[in-house]
Design an enzyme around this catalytic site. Structure first.
Site, PDB file in Angstrom:
ATOM      1  N   SER A 241       0.831  -1.220   0.000  1.00 25.35           N
ATOM      2  CA  SER A 241       0.000   0.000   0.000  1.00 25.35           C
ATOM      3  C   SER A 241       0.860   1.262   0.000  1.00 25.35           C
ATOM      4  O   SER A 241       0.542   2.238  -0.706  1.00 25.35           O
ATOM      5  CB  SER A 241      -0.977   0.004   1.178  1.00 25.35           C
ATOM      6  OG  SER A 241      -0.323  -0.298   2.389  1.00 25.35           O
ATOM      7  N   HIS A 271      -2.015  -8.956   1.790  1.00 20.83           N
ATOM      8  CA  HIS A 271      -1.741  -7.693   2.498  1.00 20.83           C
ATOM      9  C   HIS A 271      -2.914  -7.433   3.468  1.00 20.83           C
ATOM     10  O   HIS A 271      -3.207  -8.260   4.320  1.00 20.83           O
ATOM     11  CB  HIS A 271      -1.531  -6.603   1.434  1.00 20.83           C
ATOM     12  CG  HIS A 271      -0.935  -5.320   1.918  1.00 20.83           C
ATOM     13  ND1 HIS A 271      -0.332  -5.173   3.142  1.00 20.83           N
ATOM     14  CD2 HIS A 271      -0.856  -4.076   1.331  1.00 20.83           C
ATOM     15  CE1 HIS A 271       0.104  -3.919   3.283  1.00 20.83           C
ATOM     16  NE2 HIS A 271      -0.214  -3.233   2.195  1.00 20.83           N
ATOM     17  N   HIS A 318       5.677 -13.032   7.223  1.00 21.54           N
ATOM     18  CA  HIS A 318       5.891 -11.631   6.842  1.00 21.54           C
ATOM     19  C   HIS A 318       7.042 -11.541   5.859  1.00 21.54           C
ATOM     20  O   HIS A 318       7.977 -12.349   5.907  1.00 21.54           O
ATOM     21  CB  HIS A 318       6.190 -10.753   8.063  1.00 21.54           C
ATOM     22  CG  HIS A 318       5.937  -9.310   7.798  1.00 21.54           C
ATOM     23  ND1 HIS A 318       6.882  -8.489   7.246  1.00 21.54           N
ATOM     24  CD2 HIS A 318       4.820  -8.554   7.960  1.00 21.54           C
ATOM     25  CE1 HIS A 318       6.370  -7.282   7.099  1.00 21.54           C
ATOM     26  NE2 HIS A 318       5.115  -7.289   7.522  1.00 21.54           N
ATOM     27  N   ARG A 327       3.070  -5.296  16.626  1.00 17.58           N
ATOM     28  CA  ARG A 327       1.671  -4.831  16.536  1.00 17.58           C
ATOM     29  C   ARG A 327       0.741  -5.932  17.031  1.00 17.58           C
ATOM     30  O   ARG A 327      -0.319  -5.664  17.605  1.00 17.58           O
ATOM     31  CB  ARG A 327       1.350  -4.442  15.083  1.00 17.58           C
ATOM     32  CG  ARG A 327       2.245  -3.336  14.545  1.00 17.58           C
ATOM     33  CD  ARG A 327       2.043  -3.105  13.062  1.00 17.58           C
ATOM     34  NE  ARG A 327       2.400  -4.271  12.254  1.00 17.58           N
ATOM     35  CZ  ARG A 327       2.264  -4.346  10.932  1.00 17.58           C
ATOM     36  NH1 ARG A 327       1.783  -3.307  10.263  1.00 17.58           N
ATOM     37  NH2 ARG A 327       2.618  -5.423  10.277  1.00 17.58           N
ATOM     38  N   ASP A 373      -2.317  -8.864  11.577  1.00 19.49           N
ATOM     39  CA  ASP A 373      -3.681  -9.292  11.223  1.00 19.49           C
ATOM     40  C   ASP A 373      -4.163 -10.494  12.026  1.00 19.49           C
ATOM     41  O   ASP A 373      -5.361 -10.773  12.072  1.00 19.49           O
ATOM     42  CB  ASP A 373      -3.737  -9.632   9.730  1.00 19.49           C
ATOM     43  CG  ASP A 373      -3.394  -8.429   8.882  1.00 19.49           C
ATOM     44  OD1 ASP A 373      -3.930  -7.348   9.172  1.00 19.49           O
ATOM     45  OD2 ASP A 373      -2.586  -8.560   7.951  1.00 19.49           O
TER      46      ASP A 373
HETATM   47  N1  NMX Z   1       1.101 -19.940   5.377  1.00 19.93           N
HETATM   48  C1  NMX Z   1       1.528 -20.810   4.448  1.00 19.93           C
HETATM   49  N2  NMX Z   1       2.589 -20.610   3.667  1.00 19.93           N
HETATM   50  C2  NMX Z   1       3.275 -19.481   3.850  1.00 19.93           C
HETATM   51  C3  NMX Z   1       2.922 -18.550   4.825  1.00 19.93           C
HETATM   52  C4  NMX Z   1       1.766 -18.785   5.601  1.00 19.93           C
HETATM   53  N3  NMX Z   1       1.333 -17.930   6.500  1.00 19.93           N
HETATM   54  N4  NMX Z   1       3.817 -17.516   4.783  1.00 19.93           N
HETATM   55  C5  NMX Z   1       4.683 -17.814   3.805  1.00 19.93           C
HETATM   56  N5  NMX Z   1       4.361 -18.986   3.243  1.00 19.93           N
HETATM   57  C6  NMX Z   1       4.991 -19.659   2.104  1.00 19.93           C
HETATM   58  C7  NMX Z   1       4.930 -18.746   0.883  1.00 19.93           C
HETATM   59  O1  NMX Z   1       3.651 -18.828   0.273  1.00 19.93           O
HETATM   60  C8  NMX Z   1       6.068 -19.286   0.051  1.00 19.93           C
HETATM   61  O2  NMX Z   1       5.619 -20.478  -0.532  1.00 19.93           O
HETATM   62  P1  NMX Z   1       6.134 -20.935  -2.018  1.00 19.93           P
HETATM   63  O3  NMX Z   1       7.615 -21.023  -1.915  1.00 19.93           O
HETATM   64  O4  NMX Z   1       5.459 -22.243  -2.228  1.00 19.93           O
HETATM   65  O5  NMX Z   1       5.694 -19.869  -2.946  1.00 19.93           O
HETATM   66  C9  NMX Z   1       7.107 -19.644   1.115  1.00 19.93           C
HETATM   67  O6  NMX Z   1       6.389 -19.815   2.349  1.00 19.93           O
HETATM   68  C10 NMX Z   1       8.176 -18.587   1.330  1.00 19.93           C
HETATM   69  O7  NMX Z   1       7.526 -17.355   1.572  1.00 19.93           O
HETATM   70  P2  NMX Z   1       8.198 -16.245   2.518  1.00 19.93           P
HETATM   71  O8  NMX Z   1       9.438 -15.786   1.837  1.00 19.93           O
HETATM   72  O9  NMX Z   1       8.294 -16.767   3.903  1.00 19.93           O
HETATM   73  O10 NMX Z   1       7.073 -15.124   2.541  1.00 19.93           O
HETATM   74  P3  NMX Z   1       6.812 -13.963   1.473  1.00 19.93           P
HETATM   75  O11 NMX Z   1       7.720 -12.838   1.801  1.00 19.93           O
HETATM   76  O12 NMX Z   1       6.831 -14.470   0.091  1.00 19.93           O
HETATM   77  O13 NMX Z   1       5.306 -13.589   1.824  1.00 19.93           O
HETATM   78  C11 NMX Z   1       3.466 -13.041   3.216  1.00 19.93           C
HETATM   79  C12 NMX Z   1       4.968 -12.853   2.982  1.00 19.93           C
HETATM   80  C13 NMX Z   1       3.036 -12.128   4.346  1.00 19.93           C
HETATM   81  C14 NMX Z   1       2.711 -12.650   1.940  1.00 19.93           C
HETATM   82  C15 NMX Z   1       3.224 -14.542   3.565  1.00 19.93           C
HETATM   83  O14 NMX Z   1       3.852 -14.821   4.802  1.00 19.93           O
HETATM   84  C16 NMX Z   1       1.739 -14.875   3.654  1.00 19.93           C
HETATM   85  O15 NMX Z   1       1.151 -15.184   2.619  1.00 19.93           O
HETATM   86  N6  NMX Z   1       1.126 -14.838   4.881  1.00 19.93           N
HETATM   87  C17 NMX Z   1      -0.287 -15.080   5.029  1.00 19.93           C
HETATM   88  C18 NMX Z   1      -1.080 -13.855   4.597  1.00 19.93           C
HETATM   89  C19 NMX Z   1      -0.928 -12.741   5.589  1.00 19.93           C
HETATM   90  O16 NMX Z   1      -1.059 -12.905   6.791  1.00 19.93           O
HETATM   91  N7  NMX Z   1      -0.673 -11.521   5.060  1.00 19.93           N
HETATM   92  C20 NMX Z   1      -0.623 -10.319   5.915  1.00 19.93           C
HETATM   93  C21 NMX Z   1       0.750  -9.668   5.976  1.00 19.93           C
HETATM   94  C22 NMX Z   1       0.709  -8.464   6.858  1.00 19.93           C
HETATM   95  N8  NMX Z   1      -0.118  -7.402   6.298  1.00 19.93           N
HETATM   96  O17 NMX Z   1      -0.979  -6.896   6.939  1.00 19.93           O
HETATM   97  O18 NMX Z   1       0.057  -6.999   5.132  1.00 19.93           O
HETATM   98  C1  MLT Z   2       2.077  -3.793   6.452  1.00 19.97           C
HETATM   99  O1  MLT Z   2       1.668  -3.344   7.534  1.00 19.97           O
HETATM  100  O2  MLT Z   2       2.184  -3.081   5.442  1.00 19.97           O
HETATM  101  C2  MLT Z   2       2.351  -5.249   6.360  1.00 19.97           C
HETATM  102  O3  MLT Z   2       2.859  -5.757   7.537  1.00 19.97           O
HETATM  103  C3  MLT Z   2       3.077  -5.682   5.129  1.00 19.97           C
HETATM  104  C4  MLT Z   2       4.518  -5.273   4.984  1.00 19.97           C
HETATM  105  O4  MLT Z   2       5.092  -4.560   5.780  1.00 19.97           O
HETATM  106  O5  MLT Z   2       5.114  -5.755   3.997  1.00 19.97           O
END
Ligand code: NMX
Ligand code: MLT
Length: 440
Positions: A241, A271, A318, A327, A373
């Site tokens: 964002s 996100h 994350h 948070r 979240d």
């Molecule tokens: N559950 C399952 N798999 C996960 C999760 C999770 N919570 N977090 C990461 N992974 C997987 C990810 O999909 C990736 O899989 P692949 O190699 O098959 O593509 C692998 O682990 C490596 O990913 P990372 O490098 O650890 O994480 P990345 O930086 O790519 O993604 C998020 C970060 C936040 C997108 C990821 O942790 C996620 O999808 N979390 C769940 C959604 C979530 O809670 N998002 C909110 C973030 C905070 N916000 O408010 O924005």
């Molecule tokens: C945010 O608050 O924007 C989320 O934790 C995602 C991020 O920092 O990448």
């Protein structure tokens, strides 16, 4: 409040000279090497943005102008001694870089109240959207429709000198922030309370007024929303964002366009939509298990099944953090203090115990710990804000404070249009010293 704008200008102008000096004297210094892995995993860790409002540390979490969340909760002015800090104070801190006095914060509240009038056509736009549309669709359309009021855009078309862009951007930003609670509450009451709207109360603070217009007038909800608005406000510049707002703003699109674009990024499930997904996921689990009190074993089995189905566990992981999100901890402490015993919050606490080892055992999730979240929805739900399809809008209202304070800084620095380079996959093959298969 002209003096706050002047104070910002006095303080930030010094940084503009520094920006110019560093650019001129050190422009050719190398600060990082970029690997193919970084390009292929979302540019993680590539320093490429200037954001002064906050900085994220992988282990200790976010600092707003150097202050951690516990420090903010201690130092920022609040309305009552046992209350939470006012988000207006955090906005001041992000913009000016100093902890404000109580009067400064009250003056920002007043300034926002005087700017809070939302033009009728914005409500007409919202009303034209089907009621079953996602609240984030209505929210971003409402923001876009307000661009008719952009002072920046009018000044730009009138040929204003570029050194004054920040001034009209500041005015747009203040007007936009002032109006968001009214717009968010309007969408909420339209969708869930049969269009029974509640007028703003100009005597209230920004977050207090939001709670009031949503119809949650208790001091408890106001306190929760003040905390919520503070902790979600900013997360340095690279999150989707913030980065989107900056990127679109770098084309000199008006602040309404830039922020609306940022909100469309926030609406994604990886996100800000994750705050809804957490509650959706827990409720789907309870429905499937046909219980309100799942055992730890049941929760573990459900978590593993979700992973086996190729889905993510919402609220965990994350892109930068490698520890429990402060948070999350701030909300957990809030719940410990004010919530005696609640089924949903108990489940969230159980998840905090059982999910990280499961994610760790996958061997690929870089951060198995909970993010912001994982907690926010359960607290809102406990306090009666149970319409979870609305939660991302609350995140969005808060995020305006950080990304729009940064946009004013961007315009004062005179940051250029952002334009990284892209290459076909073949180029990366060559960089890796390989001959790629034909066609790739
Ligand atoms: N559950 C399952 N798999 C996960 C999760 C999770 N919570 N977090 C990461 N992974 C997987 C990810 O999909 C990736 O899989 P692949 O190699 O098959 O593509 C692998 O682990 C490596 O990913 P990372 O490098 O650890 O994480 P990345 O930086 O790519 O993604 C998020 C970060 C936040 C997108 C990821 O942790 C996620 O999808 N979390 C769940 C959604 C979530 O809670 N998002 C909110 C973030 C905070 N916000 O408010 O924005
Ligand atoms: C945010 O608050 O924007 C989320 O934790 C995602 C991020 O920092 O990448």
């Amino acid at each position: 409040m002209e003096y706050i704008k002047n104070r910002f200008y006095q303080k930030a102008s010094k940084c503009v000279s520094e920006y110019q000096r560093i650019k001129n004297e050190h422009g050719d210094k190398v600060i990082a090497n970029v690997t193919i892995g970084q390009v292929m995993t979302g540019m993680k860790g590539v320093p490429s943005l200037i954001t002064d409002t906050s900085k994220l540390d992988p282990t200790t979490g976010i600092r707003f102008r150097g202050y951690t969340i516990p420090e903010l909760r201690e130092k920022l002015p609040r309305l009552s001694p046992d209350g939470e800090p006012l988000p207006e104070g955090l906005f001041y801190l992000m913009l000016i870089g100093e902890i404000p006095e109580r009067d400064d914060v009250l003056n920002i509240s007043k300034d926002l109240a005087t700017r809070a009038h939302v033009p009728q056509h914005v409500f007409d736009v919202i009303d034209a959207i089907p009621k079953n549309s996602r609240p984030m669709t209505q929210f971003s359309a409402a923001i876009l429709s307000m661009a008719t009021d952009s002072i920046f855009q009018k000044a730009y078309r009138a040929g204003v000198h570029k050194k004054y862009y920040w001034d009209t951007t500041y005015e747009d930003v203040m007007n936009l922030i002032a109006r968001l609670p009214r717009i968010a509450a309007y969408i909420y009451r339209r969708q869930f309370f049969n269009d029974e709207h509640i007028e703003p109360d100009p005597r209230l603070d920004w977050a207090g007024n939001l709670a009031h217009m949503m119809g949650h007038d208790s001091e408890e909800v106001k306190r929760l929303l003040r905390l919520y608005m503070v902790i979600h406000a900013d997360h340095e510049g690279g999150n989707v964002s913030a980065h989107t707002t900056h990127l679109v703003g770098s084309a000199l699109s008006n602040p309404y366009y830039a922020y609306a674009a940022g909100m469309l990024g926030l609406a994604g499930p990886l996100h800000g939509y994750a705050n809804q997904e957490v509650i959706n996921w827990i409720f789907a689990m309870l429905q499937e298990l046909d219980t309100e009190n799942p055992t730890e074993e049941q929760i573990i089995a459900y978590t593993k099944r979700t992973l086996d189905e190729g889905r993510v566990i919402p609220g965990y992981g994350h892109a930068v953090l490698r520890q429990t999100d402060p948070r999350f901890t701030a909300q957990q402490e809030f719940a410990k203090k004010y919530v005696k015993d609640d089924k949903l919050i108990n489940i969230v606490n159980t998840l905090h115990r059982v999910v990280p080892p499961i994610l760790e055992a996958t061997g690929k999730v870089k951060n198995p710990w909970p993010n912001v979240d994982a907690y926010s929805g359960s607290l809102l739900y406990y306090y009666g804000v149970q319409e979870h399809s609305f939660y991302t809008v609350l995140f969005g209202v808060s995020r305006a404070l950080g990304v729009l304070a940064s946009l004013v800084m961007d315009r004062l620095y005179g940051l250029p249009i952002e334009r990284p380079s892209s290459y076909p996959l073949k180029w990366y093959h060559e960089k890796a010293g390989e001959q790629g298969p034909s066609g790739c």
